[in-house]
Design a protein around this motif. Structure first.
Motif, PDB file in Angstrom:
ATOM      1  N   GLY A  90      -1.341  -4.068  -4.690  1.00  0.00           N
ATOM      2  CA  GLY A  90      -1.940  -3.831  -3.379  1.00  0.00           C
ATOM      3  C   GLY A  90      -2.926  -2.687  -3.417  1.00  0.00           C
ATOM      4  O   GLY A  90      -3.365  -2.239  -4.489  1.00  0.00           O
ATOM      5  N   TYR A  91      -3.232  -2.179  -2.220  1.00  0.00           N
ATOM      6  CA  TYR A  91      -4.345  -1.247  -2.057  1.00  0.00           C
ATOM      7  C   TYR A  91      -3.950  -0.126  -1.099  1.00  0.00           C
ATOM      8  O   TYR A  91      -3.096  -0.292  -0.229  1.00  0.00           O
ATOM      9  CB  TYR A  91      -5.570  -1.995  -1.502  1.00  0.00           C
ATOM     10  N   LEU A  92      -4.637   0.995  -1.251  1.00  0.00           N
ATOM     11  CA  LEU A  92      -4.454   2.124  -0.341  1.00  0.00           C
ATOM     12  C   LEU A  92      -5.736   2.937  -0.297  1.00  0.00           C
ATOM     13  O   LEU A  92      -6.674   2.699  -1.065  1.00  0.00           O
ATOM     14  CB  LEU A  92      -3.247   2.975  -0.744  1.00  0.00           C
ATOM     15  N   VAL A  93      -5.793   3.881   0.616  1.00  0.00           N
ATOM     16  CA  VAL A  93      -6.947   4.761   0.756  1.00  0.00           C
ATOM     17  C   VAL A  93      -6.729   6.001  -0.101  1.00  0.00           C
ATOM     18  O   VAL A  93      -5.640   6.585  -0.099  1.00  0.00           O
ATOM     19  CB  VAL A  93      -7.148   5.174   2.229  1.00  0.00           C
ATOM     20  N   VAL A  94      -7.771   6.400  -0.829  1.00  0.00           N
ATOM     21  CA  VAL A  94      -7.725   7.604  -1.668  1.00  0.00           C
ATOM     22  C   VAL A  94      -8.859   8.529  -1.248  1.00  0.00           C
ATOM     23  O   VAL A  94      -9.982   8.077  -1.010  1.00  0.00           O
ATOM     24  CB  VAL A  94      -7.890   7.253  -3.164  1.00  0.00           C
ATOM     25  N   ASN A  95      -8.567   9.814  -1.158  1.00  0.00           N
ATOM     26  CA  ASN A  95      -9.615  10.827  -1.109  1.00  0.00           C
ATOM     27  C   ASN A  95      -9.567  11.554  -2.449  1.00  0.00           C
ATOM     28  O   ASN A  95      -8.643  12.324  -2.713  1.00  0.00           O
ATOM     29  CB  ASN A  95      -9.404  11.794   0.053  1.00  0.00           C
ATOM     30  N   ARG A 118     -11.300  12.709   7.495  1.00  0.00           N
ATOM     31  CA  ARG A 118     -10.685  11.409   7.790  1.00  0.00           C
ATOM     32  C   ARG A 118     -11.337  10.360   6.908  1.00  0.00           C
ATOM     33  O   ARG A 118     -12.567  10.232   6.887  1.00  0.00           O
ATOM     34  CB  ARG A 118     -10.853  11.039   9.258  1.00  0.00           C
ATOM     35  N   ALA A 119     -10.526   9.616   6.174  1.00  0.00           N
ATOM     36  CA  ALA A 119     -11.006   8.550   5.298  1.00  0.00           C
ATOM     37  C   ALA A 119     -10.344   7.248   5.721  1.00  0.00           C
ATOM     38  O   ALA A 119      -9.113   7.165   5.785  1.00  0.00           O
ATOM     39  CB  ALA A 119     -10.685   8.868   3.833  1.00  0.00           C
ATOM     40  N   GLU A 120     -11.155   6.236   6.010  1.00  0.00           N
ATOM     41  CA  GLU A 120     -10.643   4.969   6.552  1.00  0.00           C
ATOM     42  C   GLU A 120     -11.286   3.803   5.836  1.00  0.00           C
ATOM     43  O   GLU A 120     -12.491   3.800   5.578  1.00  0.00           O
ATOM     44  CB  GLU A 120     -10.933   4.895   8.048  1.00  0.00           C
ATOM     45  N   ILE A 121     -10.476   2.807   5.502  1.00  0.00           N
ATOM     46  CA  ILE A 121     -10.971   1.573   4.876  1.00  0.00           C
ATOM     47  C   ILE A 121     -10.463   0.395   5.690  1.00  0.00           C
ATOM     48  O   ILE A 121      -9.293   0.353   6.082  1.00  0.00           O
ATOM     49  CB  ILE A 121     -10.507   1.467   3.405  1.00  0.00           C
ATOM     50  N   ASP A 122     -11.378  -0.541   5.947  1.00  0.00           N
ATOM     51  CA  ASP A 122     -11.018  -1.724   6.722  1.00  0.00           C
ATOM     52  C   ASP A 122      -9.723  -2.339   6.202  1.00  0.00           C
ATOM     53  O   ASP A 122      -9.550  -2.507   4.991  1.00  0.00           O
ATOM     54  CB  ASP A 122     -12.123  -2.789   6.626  1.00  0.00           C
ATOM     55  N   GLU A 123      -8.832  -2.693   7.098  1.00  0.00           N
ATOM     56  CA  GLU A 123      -7.588  -3.410   6.824  1.00  0.00           C
ATOM     57  C   GLU A 123      -6.525  -2.577   6.110  1.00  0.00           C
ATOM     58  O   GLU A 123      -5.388  -3.022   5.958  1.00  0.00           O
ATOM     59  CB  GLU A 123      -7.840  -4.705   6.037  1.00  0.00           C
ATOM     60  N   LEU A 124      -6.891  -1.366   5.657  1.00  0.00           N
ATOM     61  CA  LEU A 124      -5.929  -0.534   4.909  1.00  0.00           C
ATOM     62  C   LEU A 124      -5.441   0.656   5.706  1.00  0.00           C
ATOM     63  O   LEU A 124      -4.445   1.280   5.326  1.00  0.00           O
ATOM     64  CB  LEU A 124      -6.554  -0.034   3.598  1.00  0.00           C
ATOM     65  N   GLY A 125      -6.122   1.010   6.788  1.00  0.00           N
ATOM     66  CA  GLY A 125      -5.722   2.165   7.570  1.00  0.00           C
ATOM     67  C   GLY A 125      -6.527   3.404   7.223  1.00  0.00           C
ATOM     68  O   GLY A 125      -7.572   3.334   6.564  1.00  0.00           O
ATOM     69  N   PHE A 177      -6.650  19.617  -9.073  1.00  0.00           N
ATOM     70  CA  PHE A 177      -6.002  20.720  -8.360  1.00  0.00           C
ATOM     71  C   PHE A 177      -4.905  20.171  -7.454  1.00  0.00           C
ATOM     72  O   PHE A 177      -5.010  19.064  -6.912  1.00  0.00           O
ATOM     73  CB  PHE A 177      -7.030  21.479  -7.521  1.00  0.00           C
ATOM     74  N   ASP A 178      -3.856  20.975  -7.271  1.00  0.00           N
ATOM     75  CA  ASP A 178      -2.762  20.578  -6.375  1.00  0.00           C
ATOM     76  C   ASP A 178      -3.328  20.200  -5.003  1.00  0.00           C
ATOM     77  O   ASP A 178      -4.238  20.870  -4.491  1.00  0.00           O
ATOM     78  CB  ASP A 178      -1.763  21.717  -6.209  1.00  0.00           C
ATOM     79  N   THR A 179      -2.793  19.159  -4.414  1.00  0.00           N
ATOM     80  CA  THR A 179      -3.121  18.601  -3.087  1.00  0.00           C
ATOM     81  C   THR A 179      -4.413  17.803  -3.079  1.00  0.00           C
ATOM     82  O   THR A 179      -4.799  17.285  -2.027  1.00  0.00           O
ATOM     83  CB  THR A 179      -3.188  19.671  -1.963  1.00  0.00           C
ATOM     84  N   HIS A 180      -5.093  17.647  -4.215  1.00  0.00           N
ATOM     85  CA  HIS A 180      -6.413  17.023  -4.216  1.00  0.00           C
ATOM     86  C   HIS A 180      -6.374  15.526  -4.504  1.00  0.00           C
ATOM     87  O   HIS A 180      -7.385  14.943  -4.917  1.00  0.00           O
ATOM     88  CB  HIS A 180      -7.341  17.750  -5.195  1.00  0.00           C
ATOM     89  N   GLY A 181      -5.219  14.906  -4.231  1.00  0.00           N
ATOM     90  CA  GLY A 181      -5.120  13.460  -4.337  1.00  0.00           C
ATOM     91  C   GLY A 181      -4.399  12.848  -3.164  1.00  0.00           C
ATOM     92  O   GLY A 181      -3.433  12.095  -3.357  1.00  0.00           O
ATOM     93  N   PRO A 182      -4.839  13.114  -1.932  1.00  0.00           N
ATOM     94  CA  PRO A 182      -4.169  12.462  -0.801  1.00  0.00           C
ATOM     95  C   PRO A 182      -4.371  10.950  -0.829  1.00  0.00           C
ATOM     96  O   PRO A 182      -5.492  10.470  -1.074  1.00  0.00           O
ATOM     97  CB  PRO A 182      -4.819  13.100   0.427  1.00  0.00           C
ATOM     98  N   ILE A 183      -3.299  10.212  -0.615  1.00  0.00           N
ATOM     99  CA  ILE A 183      -3.345   8.749  -0.662  1.00  0.00           C
ATOM    100  C   ILE A 183      -2.514   8.186   0.485  1.00  0.00           C
ATOM    101  O   ILE A 183      -1.628   8.838   1.009  1.00  0.00           O
ATOM    102  CB  ILE A 183      -2.817   8.201  -2.006  1.00  0.00           C
ATOM    103  N   GLY A 184      -2.810   6.942   0.848  1.00  0.00           N
ATOM    104  CA  GLY A 184      -1.995   6.287   1.874  1.00  0.00           C
ATOM    105  C   GLY A 184      -2.856   5.418   2.778  1.00  0.00           C
ATOM    106  O   GLY A 184      -3.920   4.950   2.350  1.00  0.00           O
TER     107      GLY A 184
END
Length: 282
Positions: A152-157, A265-272, A178-185
């Motif tokens: 499946g898929y998720l949003v990454v910054n 804020r990072a948003e991808i269609d259909e993924l949230g 760096f710590d905290t530099h991979g927010p996902i979901g």
């Protein structure tokens, strides 16, 4: 199906199925680890869809990184045409083949966790990316077969510390880890929910100002070519995360770096969407 890791208050980590603005607990069916579930995802899907565990509003829970313990978190550099050009203008050479780097897994953060601006740099940048999660242990996968190994898929910054990325280290790894530099979901959206992952809109804003607004069809190397390329080298495992490139609009060309108090804020269609506030490292 959308699957999320969450907790209520200070309680234990749980696994849930997200339907609209509600989350239904499926921990009794699948356990609390999404990575551990993935090899059995197809087998357990009917039970996950039928589960009638405790139900909560999303507003009442804390969403966690869908997968916090992958064996690999890999990213590809300069994989959108106009981004490659803006990177070139910022002094970063354009690669002639797929350019991969590690994000150390200790950088992973939840979809609404804070992003730290490091003590050792002020050149903090953002990069919205489509995250691909591997579902099947695989090696030497042909591009035409690659979708079959995607869970499946998720949003990454793909948060980046530019001076460490381009100046202070001969590889990308330190500036990307760096710590905290991979927010996902905010959750894993299973592959069957997405008609075409190569035709999704993606948008990143800082304090409501749109900085990146593109579509995934502009990749130089699509996600299937990426999987084929990587699996010539290494075995990909269930739960491995591939960050598949960012479009134009990063901060580096203008040096409009992220500052404490900024909300990304990072948003991808259909993924949230994921949303993270920048804070100074303590």
């Amino acid at each position: 199906m959308r699957l999320a890791r969450y907790r209520i208050g200070t309680g234990p980590e749980r696994l849930g199925r997200v339907d609209g603005e509600r989350i239904t607990d499926v921990t009794d069916v699948a356990g609390a680890s999404l990575r551990a579930l993935l090899p059995r995802l197809e087998e357990l899907t009917p039970a996950l869809l039928a589960a009638e565990g405790d139900e909560h509003s999303l507003a009442a829970v804390t969403l966690l990184a869908p997968i916090d313990d992958p064996q690999k978190f890999l990213g590809i550099g300069m994989n959108y045409k106009e981004h490659a050009e803006e990177a070139r203008q910022a002094g970063i050479p354009t690669p002639t083949s797929q350019l991969w780097f590690n994000k150390q897994v200790s950088c992973i953060a939840g979809p609404f966790d804070a992003i730290e601006r490091p003590r050792v740099s002020e050149e903090l940048d953002y990069e919205i990316e489509l995250g691909v999660v591997i579902g099947t242990r695989c090696r030497h996968v042909r591009a035409e077969d690659a979708r079959s190994v995607i869970a499946g898929y998720l949003v990454v910054n793909d948060v980046s510390v530019r001076d460490w990325l381009q100046k202070r280290s001969p590889t990308f790894t330190l500036g990307k880890s760096f710590d905290t530099h991979g927010p996902i979901g905010p959750w894993l959206t299973t592959d069957d929910e997405i008609a075409d992952p190569l035709d999704l809109g993606m948008c990143l804003s800082v304090n409501g100002e749109v900085r990146q607004n593109w579509r995934t069809d502009d990749m130089i190397y699509d996600i299937y070519e990426q999987i084929a390329y990587l699996t010539q080298v290494m075995t990909l495992e269930p739960g491995d995360i591939l960050a598949t490139g960012t479009p134009a609009g990063i901060a580096a060309p203008t040096r409009n770096w992220l500052r404490p108090g900024d909300v990304v804020r990072a948003e991808i269609d259909e993924l949230g969407a994921i949303e993270n506030r920048v804070v100074d490292e303590v």
